[in-house]
Design an enzyme around this catalytic site. Structure first.
Site, PDB file in Angstrom:
ATOM      1  N   ARG A   1      48.681  -5.771  28.018  1.00 12.22           N
ATOM      2  CA  ARG A   1      48.756  -6.708  29.153  1.00 12.22           C
ATOM      3  C   ARG A   1      50.176  -6.699  29.707  1.00 12.22           C
ATOM      4  NH1 ARG A   1      49.785 -11.576  27.973  1.00 12.22           N
ATOM      5  NH2 ARG A   1      48.185 -11.862  26.391  1.00 12.22           N
TER       6      ARG A   1
ATOM      7  N   TYR B   1      42.636 -10.751  56.382  1.00 11.27           N
ATOM      8  CA  TYR B   1      41.476 -10.274  55.617  1.00 11.27           C
ATOM      9  C   TYR B   1      40.669 -11.477  55.108  1.00 11.27           C
ATOM     10  CZ  TYR B   1      38.922  -8.334  51.654  1.00 11.27           C
ATOM     11  OH  TYR B   1      37.944  -8.001  50.760  1.00 11.27           O
TER      12      TYR B   1
ATOM     13  N   ASP C   1      50.859  -7.435  53.991  1.00 11.03           N
ATOM     14  CA  ASP C   1      49.706  -6.718  53.435  1.00 11.03           C
ATOM     15  C   ASP C   1      49.652  -5.372  54.161  1.00 11.03           C
ATOM     16  OD1 ASP C   1      47.186  -5.630  52.928  1.00 11.03           O
ATOM     17  OD2 ASP C   1      46.215  -7.587  52.795  1.00 11.03           O
TER      18      ASP C   1
ATOM     19  N   LYS D   1      41.801   0.831  48.680  1.00 11.46           N
ATOM     20  CA  LYS D   1      41.519   1.434  49.972  1.00 11.46           C
ATOM     21  C   LYS D   1      42.207   2.801  50.072  1.00 11.46           C
ATOM     22  CE  LYS D   1      39.529  -2.557  50.418  1.00 11.46           C
ATOM     23  NZ  LYS D   1      40.157  -3.714  51.029  1.00 11.46           N
TER      24      LYS D   1
HETATM   25  C1  LIG Z   1      40.266  -5.093  50.718  1.00 10.04           C
HETATM   26  C2  LIG Z   1      41.454  -5.807  51.209  1.00 10.04           C
HETATM   27  C3  LIG Z   1      42.098  -6.769  50.420  1.00 10.04           C
HETATM   28  C4  LIG Z   1      41.574  -7.204  49.073  1.00 10.04           C
HETATM   29  O1  LIG Z   1      41.662  -6.214  48.126  1.00 10.04           O
HETATM   30  P1  LIG Z   1      40.642  -6.057  46.880  1.00 10.04           P
HETATM   31  O2  LIG Z   1      41.149  -4.852  46.198  1.00 10.04           O
HETATM   32  O3  LIG Z   1      39.276  -5.934  47.441  1.00 10.04           O
HETATM   33  O4  LIG Z   1      40.803  -7.309  46.067  1.00 10.04           O
HETATM   34  C5  LIG Z   1      43.244  -7.357  50.934  1.00 10.04           C
HETATM   35  N1  LIG Z   1      43.717  -7.031  52.150  1.00 10.04           N
HETATM   36  C6  LIG Z   1      43.119  -6.128  52.933  1.00 10.04           C
HETATM   37  C7  LIG Z   1      43.705  -5.812  54.276  1.00 10.04           C
HETATM   38  C8  LIG Z   1      41.969  -5.492  52.499  1.00 10.04           C
HETATM   39  O5  LIG Z   1      41.363  -4.600  53.306  1.00 10.04           O
END
Ligand SMILES: *Cc1c(COP(=O)(O)O)cnc(C)c1O
Length: 388
Positions: A50, A107, A181, A206
């Site tokens: 962890r 998001y 982000d 992503k």
């Molecule tokens: C998918 C996404 C998230 C969240 O991420 P997860 O890996 O699904 O928890 C946050 N911000 C954006 C812009 C996203 O496309």
């Protein structure tokens, strides 16, 4: 000091020297929870997974380098079990009574986390249009501790001027932190830390992983004091990724530069095609000169990415027909993989913002343009649009 390497080289090698025990070229999956201690407290740097794991460490070192390829100053990174786990851990830096100013096109899952969970612990949130630095500046409060930007935003692809907003926020309140982000752009297209942000947050699910086979997240940090606070939180909260997931993400990152080039050129061609189609009301893609954020995007992004949205003349019924009529573009949530996906945010990824000020238009269709052959992609959209 090693000579400065470039993005594509760092993506393949940073944090990933051949394994010292065996010479393995690829970082092993250290599938272990604990580590032998020679004497009490005498370890090889790892005592419990962890807290730290060698596969995760390789990923963290690679991500830190990619958000800072100029390497003018050190950067630090922490990996998490999902993008939202990264965001949640970052939000633990904010105390009750303090304020977070966020994008009004954030998001859906981030909004749900802010509005349904973190708000209950006494953190205040407000939302504004981050495409206008004036609006961001006037929405600041003395207790604003964090400004949360997404650019391009999901799903409306709004563009925030990271450098201008960072400059104004810091001039007003030097202690206010800025998080970006960077999921939609990936570090190949945009590096917010060099534009003045304090944190970059990723859903590595992503583009970074890029193959729709793993869920993960990360925070990349400029300040060592903030890194140490977040490192404490990462261990104390425990939302860490397993070594297998870290390995998959590292594997994906090796081709990030190539993939982003193709995602961006394919999306540009798809945007041009859809912009000329009679069934389409408008195409939203920051690479188009008529996009209101185009000039800022051109300044802060290398290319314009693989995401685009369209509004159909026929509204929600036409949107449903389009997403159910494509054959290569698969109807699914998520984005950033090699394969093309299509969805209706209002009832899928962004259903959690329904009824809030963040609502998205019902006739909006979001496309994650993959790296397939562009002629095939356009033919697929053409046949689905003809059927409407
Ligand atoms: C998918 C996404 C998230 C969240 O991420 P997860 O890996 O699904 O928890 C946050 N911000 C954006 C812009 C996203 O496309």
């Amino acid at each position: 000091m090693k000579s400065k390497q470039h993005f594509e080289t760092l993506a393949i090698h940073e944090g990933q020297a051949p394994d010292s025990a065996t010479g393995a070229i690829i970082t092993p999956i250290y599938q272990t929870s604990t580590y032998a201690q020679e004497q009490i407290g005498i370890t090889k740097g790892f005592d419990y997974s962890r807290t730290a794991n060698p596969t995760r460490l390789a990923l963290e070192q690679c991500l830190a380098a990619l958000e800072n390829p100029e390497q003018l100053q050190p950067t630090y990174s922490l990996a998490f079990s999902s993008g939202l786990a990264a965001t949640d851990t970052l939000l633990r830096l904010i105390k009750p009574g303090e304020h977070v100013l966020a994008s009004n096109d954030v998001y859906g899952g981030t909004f749900r986390l802010f509005d349904k969970i973190v708000k209950n612990y006494g953190v205040q949130f407000s939302y504004t249009d981050i495409t206008d630095p004036n609006l961001v500046e006037t929405a600041l409060r003395p207790e604003t501790r964090l400004v949360w930007l997404e650019t391009p935003t999901n799903p409306l692809l709004k563009i925030a001027d990271i450098a201008e907003i960072s400059r104004r926020v810091k001039a007003r309140y030097a202690q206010t932190l800025i998080a970006v982000d960077n999921t939609f752009a990936s570090p190949y297209l945009q590096q917010p830390l060099s534009l003045g942000a304090d944190f970059v947050v990723h859903s590595t699910t992503k583009y970074l992983s890029g193959h729709s086979d793993v869920i993960g997240g990360a925070i990349i940090i400029k300040d060592i004091g903030l890194y140490e606070k977040l490192k404490f939180l990462q261990n104390a909260i425990g939302a860490i990724p397993g070594p297998q997931d870290c390995w998959l993400t590292l594997r994906g990152i090796k081709t990030l530069a190539l993939r982003m080039e193709r995602h961006s050129s394919n999306a540009t061609e798809v945007a041009n095609f859809l912009g000329n189609h009679s069934a389409i009301e408008s195409v939203i893609y920051p690479g188009l000169e008529r996009h209101p954020g185009h000039i800022v995007a051109k300044k802060q992004m290398k290319l314009y990415g693989g995401m685009l949205s369209v509004i159909l003349k026929g509204g929600a019924p036409a949107a449903k027909k389009l997403v159910e009529g494509t054959k290569i573009f698969t109807l699914a949530e998520s984005l950033g993989g090699v394969e093309s996906l299509i969805e209706v945010p209002a009832v899928m990824t962004h259903a959690s913002v329904a009824g809030s000020a963040l609502e998205v238009p019902a006739g909006l269709v979001r496309l994650s343009v993959g790296i397939e052959n562009i002629t095939d992609l356009i033919q697929d959209l053409e046949q689905a649009l003809t059927a409407i």
